[in-house]
Design a protein around this motif. Structure first.
Motif, PDB file in Angstrom:
ATOM      1  N   GLN A  85      14.516  15.619  -4.488  1.00 37.87           N
ATOM      2  CA  GLN A  85      13.957  15.823  -3.297  1.00 37.87           C
ATOM      3  C   GLN A  85      12.382  15.489  -3.442  1.00 37.87           C
ATOM      4  O   GLN A  85      11.745  15.072  -2.524  1.00 37.87           O
ATOM      5  N   ARG A  86      11.954  16.127  -4.481  1.00 35.18           N
ATOM      6  CA  ARG A  86      10.354  16.122  -4.875  1.00 35.18           C
ATOM      7  C   ARG A  86       9.961  14.624  -4.902  1.00 35.18           C
ATOM      8  O   ARG A  86       9.027  13.893  -4.366  1.00 35.18           O
ATOM      9  N   LEU A  87      10.731  13.711  -5.711  1.00 34.53           N
ATOM     10  CA  LEU A  87      10.438  12.549  -5.766  1.00 34.53           C
ATOM     11  C   LEU A  87      10.491  11.551  -4.718  1.00 34.53           C
ATOM     12  O   LEU A  87       9.741  10.655  -4.669  1.00 34.53           O
TER      13      LEU A  87
ATOM     14  N   GLY B 184       2.609  15.250  -3.974  1.00 32.95           N
ATOM     15  CA  GLY B 184       3.553  14.206  -4.555  1.00 32.95           C
ATOM     16  C   GLY B 184       3.110  14.403  -6.032  1.00 32.95           C
ATOM     17  O   GLY B 184       1.745  14.732  -6.438  1.00 32.95           O
ATOM     18  N   LYS B 185       3.637  13.935  -6.963  1.00 31.91           N
ATOM     19  CA  LYS B 185       3.320  13.713  -8.488  1.00 31.91           C
ATOM     20  C   LYS B 185       2.906  12.157  -8.672  1.00 31.91           C
ATOM     21  O   LYS B 185       3.654  11.447  -9.069  1.00 31.91           O
ATOM     22  N   ILE B 186       1.587  12.050  -8.092  1.00 28.06           N
ATOM     23  CA  ILE B 186       1.243  10.890  -8.165  1.00 28.06           C
ATOM     24  C   ILE B 186       0.364  10.468  -9.341  1.00 28.06           C
ATOM     25  O   ILE B 186      -0.198  11.071  -9.911  1.00 28.06           O
TER      26      ILE B 186
ATOM     27  N   ALA C  92      -3.337  11.090 -10.134  1.00 22.16           N
ATOM     28  CA  ALA C  92      -3.790  12.302 -10.397  1.00 22.16           C
ATOM     29  C   ALA C  92      -3.884  12.544 -11.941  1.00 22.16           C
ATOM     30  O   ALA C  92      -4.763  13.595 -12.172  1.00 22.16           O
ATOM     31  N   TYR C  93      -3.320  11.988 -12.630  1.00 25.07           N
ATOM     32  CA  TYR C  93      -3.126  12.493 -14.193  1.00 25.07           C
ATOM     33  C   TYR C  93      -4.263  12.026 -14.825  1.00 25.07           C
ATOM     34  O   TYR C  93      -4.518  12.379 -16.252  1.00 25.07           O
ATOM     35  N   ILE C  94      -5.203  11.141 -14.448  1.00 27.79           N
ATOM     36  CA  ILE C  94      -6.442  11.017 -15.152  1.00 27.79           C
ATOM     37  C   ILE C  94      -7.065  12.368 -15.396  1.00 27.79           C
ATOM     38  O   ILE C  94      -7.533  12.647 -16.246  1.00 27.79           O
TER      39      ILE C  94
ATOM     40  N   CYS D  16      -6.510  27.118 -10.598  1.00 20.85           N
ATOM     41  CA  CYS D  16      -5.381  26.410 -10.082  1.00 20.85           C
ATOM     42  C   CYS D  16      -4.018  26.257 -11.186  1.00 20.85           C
ATOM     43  O   CYS D  16      -3.207  26.649 -10.866  1.00 20.85           O
ATOM     44  N   GLU D  17      -4.183  25.284 -11.850  1.00 23.18           N
ATOM     45  CA  GLU D  17      -3.020  25.155 -12.883  1.00 23.18           C
ATOM     46  C   GLU D  17      -3.385  24.642 -14.191  1.00 23.18           C
ATOM     47  O   GLU D  17      -4.566  24.368 -14.550  1.00 23.18           O
ATOM     48  N   GLY D  18      -2.525  24.101 -14.925  1.00 26.33           N
ATOM     49  CA  GLY D  18      -2.704  23.662 -16.311  1.00 26.33           C
ATOM     50  C   GLY D  18      -2.534  21.965 -16.208  1.00 26.33           C
ATOM     51  O   GLY D  18      -2.444  21.535 -14.954  1.00 26.33           O
ATOM     52  N   THR D  19      -2.509  21.386 -17.178  1.00 30.89           N
ATOM     53  CA  THR D  19      -2.589  19.780 -17.051  1.00 30.89           C
ATOM     54  C   THR D  19      -1.232  19.356 -16.547  1.00 30.89           C
ATOM     55  O   THR D  19      -1.101  18.088 -15.930  1.00 30.89           O
ATOM     56  N   GLY D  20      -0.174  20.170 -16.677  1.00 30.38           N
ATOM     57  CA  GLY D  20       1.123  19.799 -16.226  1.00 30.38           C
ATOM     58  C   GLY D  20       1.902  21.012 -15.941  1.00 30.38           C
ATOM     59  O   GLY D  20       3.029  20.877 -16.244  1.00 30.38           O
ATOM     60  N   MET D  21       1.251  21.887 -15.626  1.00 30.14           N
ATOM     61  CA  MET D  21       1.956  23.368 -15.569  1.00 30.14           C
ATOM     62  C   MET D  21       1.531  24.280 -14.283  1.00 30.14           C
ATOM     63  O   MET D  21       0.209  24.383 -14.186  1.00 30.14           O
TER      64      MET D  21
ATOM     65  N   GLU E 126       3.742  21.568  -6.113  1.00 28.71           N
ATOM     66  CA  GLU E 126       4.545  22.596  -5.848  1.00 28.71           C
ATOM     67  C   GLU E 126       5.739  22.264  -6.934  1.00 28.71           C
ATOM     68  O   GLU E 126       6.600  21.828  -6.750  1.00 28.71           O
ATOM     69  N   GLY E 127       5.512  23.195  -8.025  1.00 26.65           N
ATOM     70  CA  GLY E 127       6.457  23.391  -9.231  1.00 26.65           C
ATOM     71  C   GLY E 127       7.642  23.856  -9.018  1.00 26.65           C
ATOM     72  O   GLY E 127       7.817  24.827  -8.232  1.00 26.65           O
ATOM     73  N   ILE E 128       9.023  23.292  -9.553  1.00 24.29           N
ATOM     74  CA  ILE E 128       9.918  23.571  -9.374  1.00 24.29           C
ATOM     75  C   ILE E 128      10.279  24.913 -10.357  1.00 24.29           C
ATOM     76  O   ILE E 128      11.116  25.687  -9.895  1.00 24.29           O
ATOM     77  N   THR E 129       9.712  24.840 -11.570  1.00 24.02           N
ATOM     78  CA  THR E 129       9.774  26.014 -12.328  1.00 24.02           C
ATOM     79  C   THR E 129       9.224  27.434 -11.677  1.00 24.02           C
ATOM     80  O   THR E 129       9.593  28.487 -11.953  1.00 24.02           O
ATOM     81  N   ARG E 130       8.061  27.001 -10.948  1.00 31.97           N
ATOM     82  CA  ARG E 130       7.305  28.129 -10.286  1.00 31.97           C
ATOM     83  C   ARG E 130       8.144  28.867  -9.188  1.00 31.97           C
ATOM     84  O   ARG E 130       8.125  29.879  -9.065  1.00 31.97           O
TER      85      ARG E 130
ATOM     86  N   GLY F 130       6.519  24.892 -16.218  1.00 36.47           N
ATOM     87  CA  GLY F 130       6.781  23.676 -15.860  1.00 36.47           C
ATOM     88  C   GLY F 130       8.116  23.397 -16.496  1.00 36.47           C
ATOM     89  O   GLY F 130       8.606  24.016 -17.494  1.00 36.47           O
ATOM     90  N   THR F 131       8.677  22.024 -16.009  1.00 37.41           N
ATOM     91  CA  THR F 131       9.729  21.720 -16.818  1.00 37.41           C
ATOM     92  C   THR F 131       9.471  21.375 -18.246  1.00 37.41           C
ATOM     93  O   THR F 131      10.544  21.685 -18.770  1.00 37.41           O
ATOM     94  N   ALA F 132       8.582  20.745 -18.641  1.00 35.50           N
ATOM     95  CA  ALA F 132       8.392  20.502 -20.013  1.00 35.50           C
ATOM     96  C   ALA F 132       8.054  21.919 -20.715  1.00 35.50           C
ATOM     97  O   ALA F 132       8.540  22.023 -21.886  1.00 35.50           O
TER      98      ALA F 132
HETATM   99  N1  PMP Z   1       1.687  21.025 -12.073  1.00 29.67           N
HETATM  100  C1  PMP Z   1       1.411  19.440 -12.527  1.00 29.67           C
HETATM  101  C2  PMP Z   1       0.501  18.958 -12.319  1.00 29.67           C
HETATM  102  C3  PMP Z   1       2.551  18.975 -13.303  1.00 29.67           C
HETATM  103  O1  PMP Z   1       2.466  17.626 -13.757  1.00 29.67           O
HETATM  104  C4  PMP Z   1       3.943  19.961 -13.412  1.00 29.67           C
HETATM  105  C5  PMP Z   1       5.240  19.273 -13.890  1.00 29.67           C
HETATM  106  N2  PMP Z   1       5.886  18.579 -13.028  1.00 29.67           N
HETATM  107  C6  PMP Z   1       3.807  21.271 -12.820  1.00 29.67           C
HETATM  108  C7  PMP Z   1       2.569  21.521 -12.289  1.00 29.67           C
HETATM  109  C8  PMP Z   1       5.028  22.118 -12.919  1.00 29.67           C
HETATM  110  O2  PMP Z   1       6.122  21.607 -12.214  1.00 29.67           O
HETATM  111  P1  PMP Z   1       7.541  21.554 -12.446  1.00 29.67           P
HETATM  112  O3  PMP Z   1       7.819  23.163 -12.716  1.00 29.67           O
HETATM  113  O4  PMP Z   1       8.118  21.160 -11.413  1.00 29.67           O
HETATM  114  O5  PMP Z   1       7.918  20.726 -13.763  1.00 29.67           O
END
Ligand code: PMP
Length: 303
Positions: free
Chosen positions: A61-63, A155-157, A160-162, A189-194, A215-219, A253-255
Motif C-alpha cells: 500500500q505504501r509503495l 512517499g519513500k522517494i 530524499a535519501y541524499i 525527527c528520525e534516523g537516516t532510515g528509521m 510513516e513507518g510501518i514498524t513505527r 525500521g524494517t531493516a
Molecule cells: N524513515 C525513513 C526515512 C526510512 O527510510 C524508513 C525505512 N523504510 C523508516 C523511517 C522506517 O520505516 P519502516 O518501519 O516502514 O521500514
C-alpha cells in the motif's frame, strides 16, 4: 559481501538478477524520480518450506501511494502478487530483504513526471542484522529532514535519501554509528532510515505525522503493540534535550527492527531498557509467527 537472490522481476518478467540492467540515460537516475519499498522475509523457523513476510499488505500500500507522487498508477494488489511470485521463484533459505522500486524508466532529459515511461522492478538480498542489536551511538546531524511543503515525505522517494546519506556519512566519519535528524522546526525527527522513540517515566513517545517523519510501518506496529501491552503512548514533538535525559531511546525500521541507542553525542543512556526489550521480544515473536494474536500481520508463502 552482498548475497543477491538469483531472480529479479524486471521489465515485466522474472529474469536472472545479473541480467537486469538499465541504461545510463535512464531518467530516474538523473532526477531521483523513483520510489522504493523495503520488506523483510524469513523462512518460518517452524517450517522451512514456508516464507514469512511482515505486514506485506501495508508495504504494498505504501509503495502504491509513493508511485502516485511519480504520476504512476501501480495498484497495491499488483505489487503484492509480483512479490509473492518473486519469493516463490527465489525460494530464500535465510533471512532476506526485498527491494521493490518504481521509477521513471524512459530515456530523457528534463525533470518531469508526465510523458515519461515508468517501470517497476524487484530484487532481493540476504540480510541479517542491519545495526548492532546491543545498541548504537548517534550524532545529531547538521543536516535537517526535508519539509512536507517542498517534498512528498509520505512517499519513500529516492531523491530524499541524499539527506540520509549525507547525515549517515557525517555521523560515521566522526565516530558515531548513526545520525538523528531534526526537522525544519528544530524538533527531533528520525534516523537516516528509521523512526525514533523515547521512553520517559514509563511513557513511550514518538514524533507525530505532522513532524515530517516517514510513516513507518514498524513505527505503526510498535504503537499498536505498546497500546495492547498497556504501555502509555504519546505522539508529540520531541525536543533535542529530551533525547539526552530520556530513560530509553530506540530507532525502528524494517531493516533496523528495534535498535537501542546507547549514546547520543556525549550523553550516555542507561543500559536498563525494559520497554525497548519488551517491545523487541514481542516484535520478534510476531515476525516469526509465534504470536497467534498478530497472525494477520504475517503473510506466509508456501514454497
Ligand atoms: N524513515 C525513513 C526515512 C526510512 O527510510 C524508513 C525505512 N523504510 C523508516 C523511517 C522506517 O520505516 P519502516 O518501519 O516502514 O521500514
Amino acid at each position: 559481501m552482498l548475497n543477491f537472490l538469483p531472480i529479479a522481476y524486471f521489465e515485466n518478467e522474472f529474469i536472472a538478477f545479473d541480467n537486469a540492467k538499465i541504461s545510463i540515460a535512464t531518467h530516474a537516475l538523473h532526477y531521483g524520480t523513483a520510489a522504493f519499498g523495503g520488506m523483510r522475509g524469513i523462512p518460518n523457523p517452524q517450517n522451512s518450506k514456508e516464507i514469512l513476510l511482515f505486514r506485506l499488505d501495508r508495504h504494498c500500500q505504501r509503495l502504491s501511494q509513493s508511485a502516485k507522487f511519480l504520476n504512476h498508477d501501480l495498484p497495491a494488489a499488483k505489487i503484492q502478487q509480483i512479490i509473492i511470485d518473486f519469493v516463490k521463484k527465489n525460494k530464500p533459505s535465510a533471512s532476506f530483504y526485498i527491494r521493490p522500486l518504481v521509477y521513471t524508466s524512459g530515456l530523457g532529459i528534463a525533470p518531469r513526471l508526465h510523458k515519461i515511461e515508468k517501470d517497476f522492478f524487484v530484487y532481493g538480498l540476504e540480510m541479517g542484522d542491519y545495526m548492532s542489536p546491543d545498541g548504537i551511538s548517534c550524532r545529531i546531524s547538521s543536516w535537517y529532514r526535508q519539509e512536507d511543503r517542498s517534498f512528498p515525505l509520505r512517499g519513500k522517494i529516492s531523491a530524499a535519501y541524499i539527506t540520509s546519506a549525507l547525515a549517515k556519512t557525517e555521523a560515521v566519519e566522526s565516530g558515531f554509528d548513526e545520525a538523528i535528524l531534526m526537522n525544519s522546526q528544530g524538533k527531533v525527527c528520525e534516523g537516516t532510515g528509521m523512526n525514533l522513540f523515547i521512553v520517559r517515566n514509563g511513557q513511550l513517545i514518538t514524533p507525530g505525522f505532522d513532524q515530517d517523519i516517514l510513516e513507518g510501518i514498524t513505527r505503526d506496529s510498535i504503537l499498536t503493540l505498546a497500546k495492547n501491552l498497556g504501555i502509555p503512548t504519546l505522539e508529540r514533538p520531541i525536543d533535542k534535550t529530551e533525547l539526552f535525559i530520556a530513560d530509553e531511546v530506540f530507532l525502528s525500521g524494517t531493516a533496523a527492527k528495534i535498535t537501542p541507542v546507547k549514546k547520543i553525542e556525549t550523553f550516555h543512556l542507561s543500559e536498563q531498557r525494559p520497554i525497548t526489550e519488551k517491545l523487541r521480544d514481542k516484535l520478534l515473536a510476531i515476525t516469526e509467527n509465534k504470536d497467534p494474536e498478530y497472525q494477520d500481520w504475517v503473510y506466509s508463502i508456501s514454497l
